[in-house]
Write an enzyme that holds these catalytic residues in place. Sequence first.
Site, PDB file in Angstrom:
ATOM      1  N   GLN A 163       0.798  -1.217   0.000  1.00  0.00           N
ATOM      2  CA  GLN A 163       0.000   0.000   0.000  1.00  0.00           C
ATOM      3  C   GLN A 163       0.837   1.276   0.000  1.00  0.00           C
ATOM      4  OE1 GLN A 163      -2.707  -1.900   3.217  1.00  0.00           O
ATOM      5  NE2 GLN A 163      -4.032  -0.481   2.142  1.00  0.00           N
ATOM      6  N   HIS A 166      -1.638  -4.941 -13.504  1.00  0.00           N
ATOM      7  CA  HIS A 166      -1.090  -4.614 -14.821  1.00  0.00           C
ATOM      8  C   HIS A 166      -1.933  -5.247 -15.929  1.00  0.00           C
ATOM      9  CE1 HIS A 166       3.076  -3.826 -12.821  1.00  0.00           C
ATOM     10  NE2 HIS A 166       2.283  -2.767 -12.787  1.00  0.00           N
ATOM     11  N   ASP A 189       2.343   0.726  -8.494  1.00  0.00           N
ATOM     12  CA  ASP A 189       3.707   0.872  -9.029  1.00  0.00           C
ATOM     13  C   ASP A 189       4.533   1.901  -8.250  1.00  0.00           C
ATOM     14  OD1 ASP A 189       2.852  -0.928 -10.866  1.00  0.00           O
ATOM     15  OD2 ASP A 189       3.120   0.354 -12.628  1.00  0.00           O
ATOM     16  N   ARG A 249       4.055  -0.551  12.994  1.00  0.00           N
ATOM     17  CA  ARG A 249       3.696  -1.852  12.408  1.00  0.00           C
ATOM     18  C   ARG A 249       3.776  -1.731  10.889  1.00  0.00           C
ATOM     19  NH1 ARG A 249      -1.672  -3.881  10.649  1.00  0.00           N
ATOM     20  NH2 ARG A 249      -1.481  -6.124  10.406  1.00  0.00           N
ATOM     21  N   HIS A 256       1.046  -9.484   4.179  1.00  0.00           N
ATOM     22  CA  HIS A 256      -0.117  -8.596   4.125  1.00  0.00           C
ATOM     23  C   HIS A 256      -0.622  -8.592   2.673  1.00  0.00           C
ATOM     24  CE1 HIS A 256      -2.182  -4.997   6.244  1.00  0.00           C
ATOM     25  NE2 HIS A 256      -2.781  -5.113   5.074  1.00  0.00           N
ATOM     26  N   ASN A 300      -1.789 -10.998   7.973  1.00  0.00           N
ATOM     27  CA  ASN A 300      -2.803  -9.989   8.231  1.00  0.00           C
ATOM     28  C   ASN A 300      -4.165 -10.437   7.699  1.00  0.00           C
ATOM     29  OD1 ASN A 300      -3.620  -7.076   8.844  1.00  0.00           O
ATOM     30  ND2 ASN A 300      -4.191  -7.230   6.682  1.00  0.00           N
ATOM     31  N   GLU A 301      -5.167 -10.431   8.561  1.00  0.00           N
ATOM     32  CA  GLU A 301      -6.565 -10.642   8.169  1.00  0.00           C
ATOM     33  C   GLU A 301      -6.765 -11.774   7.170  1.00  0.00           C
ATOM     34  OE1 GLU A 301      -8.411  -7.081   6.790  1.00  0.00           O
ATOM     35  OE2 GLU A 301      -8.095  -5.996   8.645  1.00  0.00           O
ATOM     36  N   ASN A 361      -7.829  -6.414  14.025  1.00  0.00           N
ATOM     37  CA  ASN A 361      -8.128  -5.198  13.269  1.00  0.00           C
ATOM     38  C   ASN A 361      -9.625  -4.973  13.326  1.00  0.00           C
ATOM     39  OD1 ASN A 361      -5.451  -5.306  12.557  1.00  0.00           O
ATOM     40  ND2 ASN A 361      -5.805  -5.745  10.384  1.00  0.00           N
ATOM     41  N   TYR A 364     -12.819  -1.977  12.349  1.00  0.00           N
ATOM     42  CA  TYR A 364     -13.193  -0.690  11.747  1.00  0.00           C
ATOM     43  C   TYR A 364     -14.631  -0.280  11.992  1.00  0.00           C
ATOM     44  CZ  TYR A 364      -8.764  -0.709   9.288  1.00  0.00           C
ATOM     45  OH  TYR A 364      -7.422  -0.700   9.010  1.00  0.00           O
ATOM     46  N   GLU A 382      -4.985  -2.664  13.961  1.00  0.00           N
ATOM     47  CA  GLU A 382      -5.496  -1.631  13.050  1.00  0.00           C
ATOM     48  C   GLU A 382      -6.823  -1.120  13.570  1.00  0.00           C
ATOM     49  OE1 GLU A 382      -5.986  -2.777   8.902  1.00  0.00           O
ATOM     50  OE2 GLU A 382      -4.001  -3.695   8.868  1.00  0.00           O
TER      51      GLU A 382
HETATM   52  C1  GBH Z   1      -7.940  -3.530   6.470  1.00  0.00           C
HETATM   53  O1  GBH Z   1      -8.951  -4.410   6.045  1.00  0.00           O
HETATM   54  C2  GBH Z   1      -6.626  -3.896   5.813  1.00  0.00           C
HETATM   55  O2  GBH Z   1      -5.813  -4.678   6.659  1.00  0.00           O
HETATM   56  C3  GBH Z   1      -5.849  -2.714   5.315  1.00  0.00           C
HETATM   57  O3  GBH Z   1      -4.851  -3.143   4.417  1.00  0.00           O
HETATM   58  C4  GBH Z   1      -6.775  -1.693   4.711  1.00  0.00           C
HETATM   59  O4  GBH Z   1      -6.092  -0.604   4.162  1.00  0.00           O
HETATM   60  C5  GBH Z   1      -7.722  -1.227   5.798  1.00  0.00           C
HETATM   61  O5  GBH Z   1      -8.465  -2.297   6.254  1.00  0.00           O
HETATM   62  C6  GBH Z   1      -8.720  -0.168   5.370  1.00  0.00           C
HETATM   63  O6  GBH Z   1      -9.595  -0.658   4.408  1.00  0.00           O
HETATM   64  O7  GBH Z   1     -16.095  -2.707  -0.672  1.00  0.00           O
HETATM   65  O8  GBH Z   1     -18.020  -3.429   0.582  1.00  0.00           O
HETATM   66  O9  GBH Z   1     -16.694  -5.032  -0.578  1.00  0.00           O
HETATM   67  C7  GBH Z   1     -10.238  -4.096   6.505  1.00  0.00           C
HETATM   68  C8  GBH Z   1     -11.261  -4.978   5.889  1.00  0.00           C
HETATM   69  C9  GBH Z   1     -11.802  -5.542   3.649  1.00  0.00           C
HETATM   70  C10 GBH Z   1     -13.012  -3.844   4.782  1.00  0.00           C
HETATM   71  C11 GBH Z   1     -12.436  -5.126   2.330  1.00  0.00           C
HETATM   72  C12 GBH Z   1     -13.623  -3.422   3.473  1.00  0.00           C
HETATM   73  C13 GBH Z   1     -14.323  -4.112   1.290  1.00  0.00           C
HETATM   74  C14 GBH Z   1     -15.775  -3.988   1.533  1.00  0.00           C
HETATM   75  N1  GBH Z   1     -11.735  -4.462   4.607  1.00  0.00           N
HETATM   76  N2  GBH Z   1     -13.721  -4.525   2.562  1.00  0.00           N
HETATM   77  S1  GBH Z   1     -16.706  -3.771   0.102  1.00  0.00           S
END
Ligand code: GBH
Length: 522
Positions: A54, A74, A87, A112, A157, A201-202, A345, A347, A416
Amino acid sequence: MRSSSRVAQSRACLASLSLLCLAQGVSALVDSSGLSNYSFPEDFIFGVATAAFQIEGGWNIGGKGESIWDTYLHKHPDFTIDGSNGDVATDSYHKYKSDISNVKSLGVKYYRMSISWSRILPKGYDNFVNKDGVRYYRSIFKELLKENITPVVTLFHWDLPTPLMDLGGWSNPKMVDYFEDYANIVFTVFGDIIKTWATMNEPHQHCYNGYGGDNFVPALMSGGFGEYLCAHYMLLAHSRVYHLYDKKFRPHQKGKIGITLDAFWAEPKDKSNHSDLLAAERYLQMHLGIFAHPIYSLKGDYPDLVRERIDNLSISQGYTRSRLPYFSRKEIDLLRGSSDFFGINHYTSYLMSDMPIDIDYRIPSWDHDTGVLIEQNPKWPKPGVDWLTVYPPGFRGLLNWITKNYGKKIPIIVTENGVSDLGEINDYARVSYYNNYLYQLLLAMHEDGCNIQGYFAWTLMDDFEWKDGYTVKFGLFHVDFNSTERTRIPKLSAFNYAEIVRKRRINFKYIETIPSLQSNRL
Ligand code: GBH
């Protein structure tokens, strides 16, 4: 930045912020200066997180091989919503020193990050180690140590070396060996410096979106099979690497090793409806328990609920055997206890209700196996990306669920947590998000007795957000992707987080103090 319009804007926002505080029952729990009553212990781990693909860029520089995200993007430039790829990303490959000084400015003592497997082993296999790649990460680690910041490193990851995907990626049992070989090299060359490792990760998100669906690369769309093969071999690979470290490296390197899982909080849609309560619990077992139970429960193996459900549905759908593979007795024993901490993690939260399933349904999927209707609560704010609504109590709920299921002995580290914005520098919604989520973490620690030892904000700076490309911004630092310099600027939330880290308390009146920020630069 210090104009009167900004102050006016902040006042307007304050009004909504305090409403949010009231709604979430926080107002009674802060003193008159706005500081939280509870504080973070002195030895609490505060950090900030990133992931290699990322931020790094430099996709073909310094001898790096291709990962699945390089190759796939790509070939399919339309996969990301803005047609972008990784890239260059934030060009951290070249700018890691300024990134580390930004980490330092936050006052956190932990960073991390993840290692790109194909930067170390360009083809994925261990017969050729890319010296430039080793040098690159050593320079980062050295720079971090110089600034008194401890690196916490994830081995995987999501950026699998492409040649390994050509052989089926995580659906191939041989991946357990290849992951061990990679880990063996990484522990050998970096284990003198790195004392905290996470294997992966996840795995849920990687398997569900990449193998079951097509939200992530490799976009296999193998619903009902791909997720489970991926989950199964990722778990076995994790356990293999845990024991490799434990036996061969830990005795002299003396570090810790664990895994990072993830979960949304599952809030029953109607708490008085028994089937909604069961649906919420089922969701958590199918999403988090499927990974956590084999590792952290006393009994080991997949949770009974998960095992029985997928077995029964498979048979009723006409398959001779279950779509979820079985562990041997020995594998169960090796997986149980194979983590020194519980990395999580988190959110957002969703409302869960029962979705009656058709047992003869012929197109299997993880969603169908789960049998839960998942909805957002329209009352919860949605400051950025569509999938993320703000419901701080869900965080406390999840931390308690983990504690209830796996006990108080295993330390929880939040690896996270964060929210996205729409590109603004004055990211009031993120300030509010962090304040409120961190307060729920304090409640989980102080009132519920959860054993939480650390917290990493996601993420240091705006970055490549997988399918969303560069349109979704999670950073504490804003990144200008239109400039070749990829200029970084701290957002308001960076100052707020730095203050939390320094004071070990949350300042709910932080936004009111904006005029004084000028003399209080990071
Ligand atoms: C994390 O995943 C990741 O570890 C990290 O790399 C990422 O940048 C961060 O979250 C923020 O997104 O578009 O409705 O299909 C969190 C889990 C997985 C939640 C993908 C959102 C897409 C939902 N994420 N998911 S949808």
